[in-house]
Design a protein around this motif. Structure first.
Motif, PDB file in Angstrom:
ATOM      1  N   ASP A 173      10.442  -2.371   1.707  1.00 25.91           N
ATOM      2  CA  ASP A 173       9.073  -2.060   2.139  1.00 25.91           C
ATOM      3  C   ASP A 173       9.119  -1.801   3.643  1.00 25.91           C
ATOM      4  O   ASP A 173       9.561  -2.651   4.413  1.00 25.91           O
ATOM      5  CB  ASP A 173       8.149  -3.243   1.815  1.00 25.91           C
ATOM      6  N   VAL A 174       8.646  -0.625   4.060  1.00 25.94           N
ATOM      7  CA  VAL A 174       8.741  -0.277   5.477  1.00 25.94           C
ATOM      8  C   VAL A 174       7.377  -0.440   6.150  1.00 25.94           C
ATOM      9  O   VAL A 174       6.340  -0.348   5.498  1.00 25.94           O
ATOM     10  CB  VAL A 174       9.252   1.174   5.673  1.00 25.94           C
ATOM     11  N   SER A 212       2.690  -4.940   8.601  1.00 26.04           N
ATOM     12  CA  SER A 212       4.148  -5.075   8.549  1.00 26.04           C
ATOM     13  C   SER A 212       4.740  -4.642   9.881  1.00 26.04           C
ATOM     14  O   SER A 212       4.290  -3.666  10.485  1.00 26.04           O
ATOM     15  CB  SER A 212       4.736  -4.212   7.441  1.00 26.04           C
ATOM     16  N   ASP A 235       6.022  -9.260   3.542  1.00 24.53           N
ATOM     17  CA  ASP A 235       5.702  -9.571   4.948  1.00 24.53           C
ATOM     18  C   ASP A 235       6.054 -11.032   5.169  1.00 24.53           C
ATOM     19  O   ASP A 235       5.292 -11.918   4.809  1.00 24.53           O
ATOM     20  CB  ASP A 235       4.196  -9.350   5.228  1.00 24.53           C
ATOM     21  N   THR A 250       2.574  -2.746   1.379  1.00 26.93           N
ATOM     22  CA  THR A 250       2.994  -4.112   1.099  1.00 26.93           C
ATOM     23  C   THR A 250       2.183  -4.695  -0.064  1.00 26.93           C
ATOM     24  O   THR A 250       2.731  -5.381  -0.937  1.00 26.93           O
ATOM     25  CB  THR A 250       2.849  -4.972   2.372  1.00 26.93           C
TER      26      THR A 250
HETATM   27 MG   LIG Z   1       3.128  -3.380   5.036  1.00 19.93          MG
END
Ligand SMILES: [Mg+2]
Ligand SMILES: Nc1nc2c(ncn2[C@@H]2O[C@H](COP(=O)(O)OP(=O)(O)OP(=O)(O)O)[C@@H](O)[C@H]2O)c(=O)[nH]1
Length: 641
Positions: A71-72, A51, A40, A28
């Motif tokens: 973004d995972v 996250s 986030d 992130t």
């Molecule tokens: Mg993250």
């Protein structure tokens, strides 16, 4: 078969960059450093500094191209959310913290992306500021080792720090350069949006978001949300935060659906045109068990199936084996506990129901099978054919591969080494269903190719209208040359005829426009246009010159409007410096034709008197009418052409 010389470009220019990697390794933070966006967004994520769900951002690359970003989360507990995003990723940034190196979810994410057949990526060695150069070198060696045999084996490894900014510009430039190599998604065929978020906006109603994985979605399109089978319409669309008329595969899309209740749909649902997909409770698939799978896979194992953004519980019936060892491959029937939708060839991932370990995955062979018995020879033989492609699919593919070059069934038969009669009857069936279009007698195109080409035409026109709102349309020649890389001249004519017949596009006087387009003028431009037109029409065959007409008008608007009126055919250039209103030209043609119908011939003097003009206008106008093939010159007289 006609050579598929000019392949119609069927992939969109758009692509999605996604993160992957172990918890806390700086995914992130890196996206923030690259794009400026905070992905986030949940309060809990911000409080815990971790996250939980997927995050999304728009990434303006240095070249000016835009990519969507997913973004995972890295934590094992949120792997389900990672899986909902992973299927949309075209280019992955595998994030590995330099201080920790390769960790369990580094490997698990890599396994998952491999199963999903992600093809491109880079490794970001984050937190480079926390280690010295010796350490950095050793970590790079470890990472290289862990990537052996994976799709990232030759991927660049870039040390970065989101804290000091070191390496960030280099990574940006690298991603930009790689954009050209990313296999993007096809705009051919029906569009499909696996939904990853659903929310309401006051005054707008329900919005769903997702990565458009195929096709082109348009405002106004009819939509079916599946497996719920809710029918609705696309009210509006946003890509990268801006409203658009259409969205192409490979973009992050927010779709406002008309009159749909939020409660009715969820992450995992799919939006698509009605009638394309059917909800199913069984899927036939190829299963490749990961080398890293910690145990053998037995028949009737209870699993979680991840398909698109959906997670579905299922039992896995092994059709051709008693058990599959790590690294082995087999045919399975997934018996689902709740309905879902899939298309042939879709990639899926399976995890054990408990403990939640990733087993492997593969591709869907039949998205709507009947129930099979295990070890049945007929069943296995049928699946083998389907996996390779049924005869009908092979024929449809052969026609599709030829792009906009129409294919005769006999030529397809030759190419596929299939009996001509069989191909002819398969083609007839495909035509009946609307998959193939008989574009000229005995020759066929695939409908998806026509649709994709039609989209290129309408998309180009819609860009033209946006850039030149005053212009009534684009010259046919310019449109053709604009698309010449994707469509050859013959294909262009086929497509233009078709979009005209469908009422999408109107062509008049060598100009092509979207049927819905009307030239837009500001009030000032309108006044200027009126001044030009009334000036030209006051004495239509003794019209003032451009310099006389524009005297007293605002210079910039005068130039723009004059060009637009010329481009739109309202003003006609007769010869150097001689301009007439279109109505004057039309009137001249009418009068000359009527005169010649009675008198057969006309001299210059008679022509001049007929129109009540002077030599200055009569001579160029006669030459213009010759060039337009209204008249023909014979010595000193003119006759009808
Ligand atoms: Mg993250
Ligand atoms: N020193 C240093 N700290 C970093 C760097 N990148 C991230 N961090 C810190 O590492 C912690 C985790 O960063 P995140 O970006 O949230 O990590 P993540 O990979 O997104 O974590 P999850 O999404 O929960 O898997 C935060 O405290 C960051 O400030 C870096 O380059 N250098």
């Amino acid at each position: 078969m006609p050579p598929p010389a000019r392949e119609l470009s069927t992939t969109s220019q758009h692509f999605i960059i996604g993160t992957a990697g172990h918890v806390d390794h700086g995914k992130t933070s890196l996206i923030r450093a690259l794009t400026g966006a905070e992905t986030d967004r949940l309060r809990e994520e911000q409080e815990r500094g971790m996250s939980i769900d997927l995050g999304f951002a728009d990434f303006a690359l240095p070249s000016g191209r835009h990519a969507g970003v997913i973004d995972v989360p890295g934590h094992e507990r949120f792997l389900k959310n990672m899986l909902a995003g992973a299927g949309g990723i075209d280019l992955v940034i595998l994030v590995i913290a330099a201080d920790e190196g390769v960790m369990p979810q580094t490997r698990e994410h890599l396994d998952i992306l491999s199963v999903l057949q992600t093809r491109k990526g880079v490794v970001a060695l984050t937190k480079a500021d926390m280690v010295d150069s010796e350490w950095l070198e050793l970590v790079q060696d470890d990472v290289r080792g862990a990537l052996k045999g994976t799709f990232l084996r030759d991927a660049p490894i870039v040390p970065v720090s989101s804290v000091t900014g070191e390496g960030v510009p280099e990574l940006k430039a690298l991603l930009d350069a790689m954009a050209a190599e990313v296999p993007t998604r096809t705009i051919v065929g029906p569009w499909r949006l696996p939904i990853d978020r659903v929310f309401t906006i006051r005054g707008f109603g329900t919005v769903v978001t997702g990565t458009l994985v195929a096709g082109v979605a348009r405002v106004g399109d009819r939509v079916e949300v599946l497996p719920e089978e809710v029918e609705t319409r696309v009210r509006s669309l946003q890509v990268h935060g801006a409203s658009v008329d259409f969205a192409e595969a490979g973009t992050r899309v927010a779709m406002n659906l008309a009159g749909v209740d939020l409660e009715e749909i969820d992450r995992g649902s799919v939006a698509a045109p009605p009638g394309v997909y059917e909800p199913t409770l069984a899927l036939d698939a190829r299963l490749d068990v990961l080398e890293s799978c910690p145990r053998e896979v037995r028949n009737r194992t209870r699993v979680r199936v991840y398909l698109g953004t959906a997670e579905v519980l299922a039992r896995m019936n092994l059709l051709d084996a008693d058990a599959l060892e790590p690294g082995q491959s087999g045919l399975v029937q997934l018996r689902l506990e709740s309905p879902t939708i899939a298309a042939k060839g879709d990639r899926y991932v399976v995890r054990l129901y408990s403990p939640m370990e990733t087993i492997g995955g593969g591709s869907i062979i039949d998205p709507a099978p009947s129930r099979h018995r295990r070890f049945n020879e007929q069943v296995l033989a049928n699946l083998a054919v389907k996996e390779m492609g049924t005869p009908e699919e092979l024929v449809a593919e052969a026609v599709q591969r030829a792009g906009l070059a129409p294919v005769a069934p006999a030529a397809a038969a030759l190419q596929l080494a299939m009996p001509a009669e069989e191909v002819a009857s398969l083609v007839a069936g495909l035509k009946e269903r609307g998959d193939l279009v008989e574009i000229e007698a005995g020759r066929f195109l695939h409908r998806h190719r026509l649709d994709a080409a039609a989209h290129l035409v309408t998309g180009t026109l819609s860009e033209f209208h946006a850039a030149q709102p005053m212009r009534a349309g684009m010259s046919r020649e310019e449109l053709r040359s604009r698309l010449s890389r994707q469509v050859d001249a013959k294909g262009f004519n086929l497509v233009l005829t078709r979009v005209e017949a469908e009422g999408l596009v109107a062509a008049e006087g060598g100009r092509v426009r979207l049927a819905s387009h009307e030239p837009q003028l500001t009030p000032e431009q309108r006044r200027v246009a009126d001044a030009f037109e009334s000036g030209l029409l006051a004495d239509p065959f003794n019209a003032p010159s451009y310099d006389e007409l524009r005297a007293g008008l605002p210079p910039k608007a005068a130039q723009e409007v004059w060009d637009a009126l010329l481009g739109n055919g309202v003003i006609v250039r007769i010869s150097e410096g001689v301009f007439l209103h279109r109505k004057a030209v039309e009137q001249a043609i009418e009068q000359v034709r009527a005169y010649l119908a009675e008198n057969r011939q006309v001299t210059a003097a008679q022509f001049r008197d007929l129109l009540g003009t002077s030599r200055k206008y009569a001579v160029p106008l006669m030459e213009y009418l010759d060039a337009q093939r209204v008249t023909r010159r014979l010595g000193d007289v003119r006759e009808l052409f």
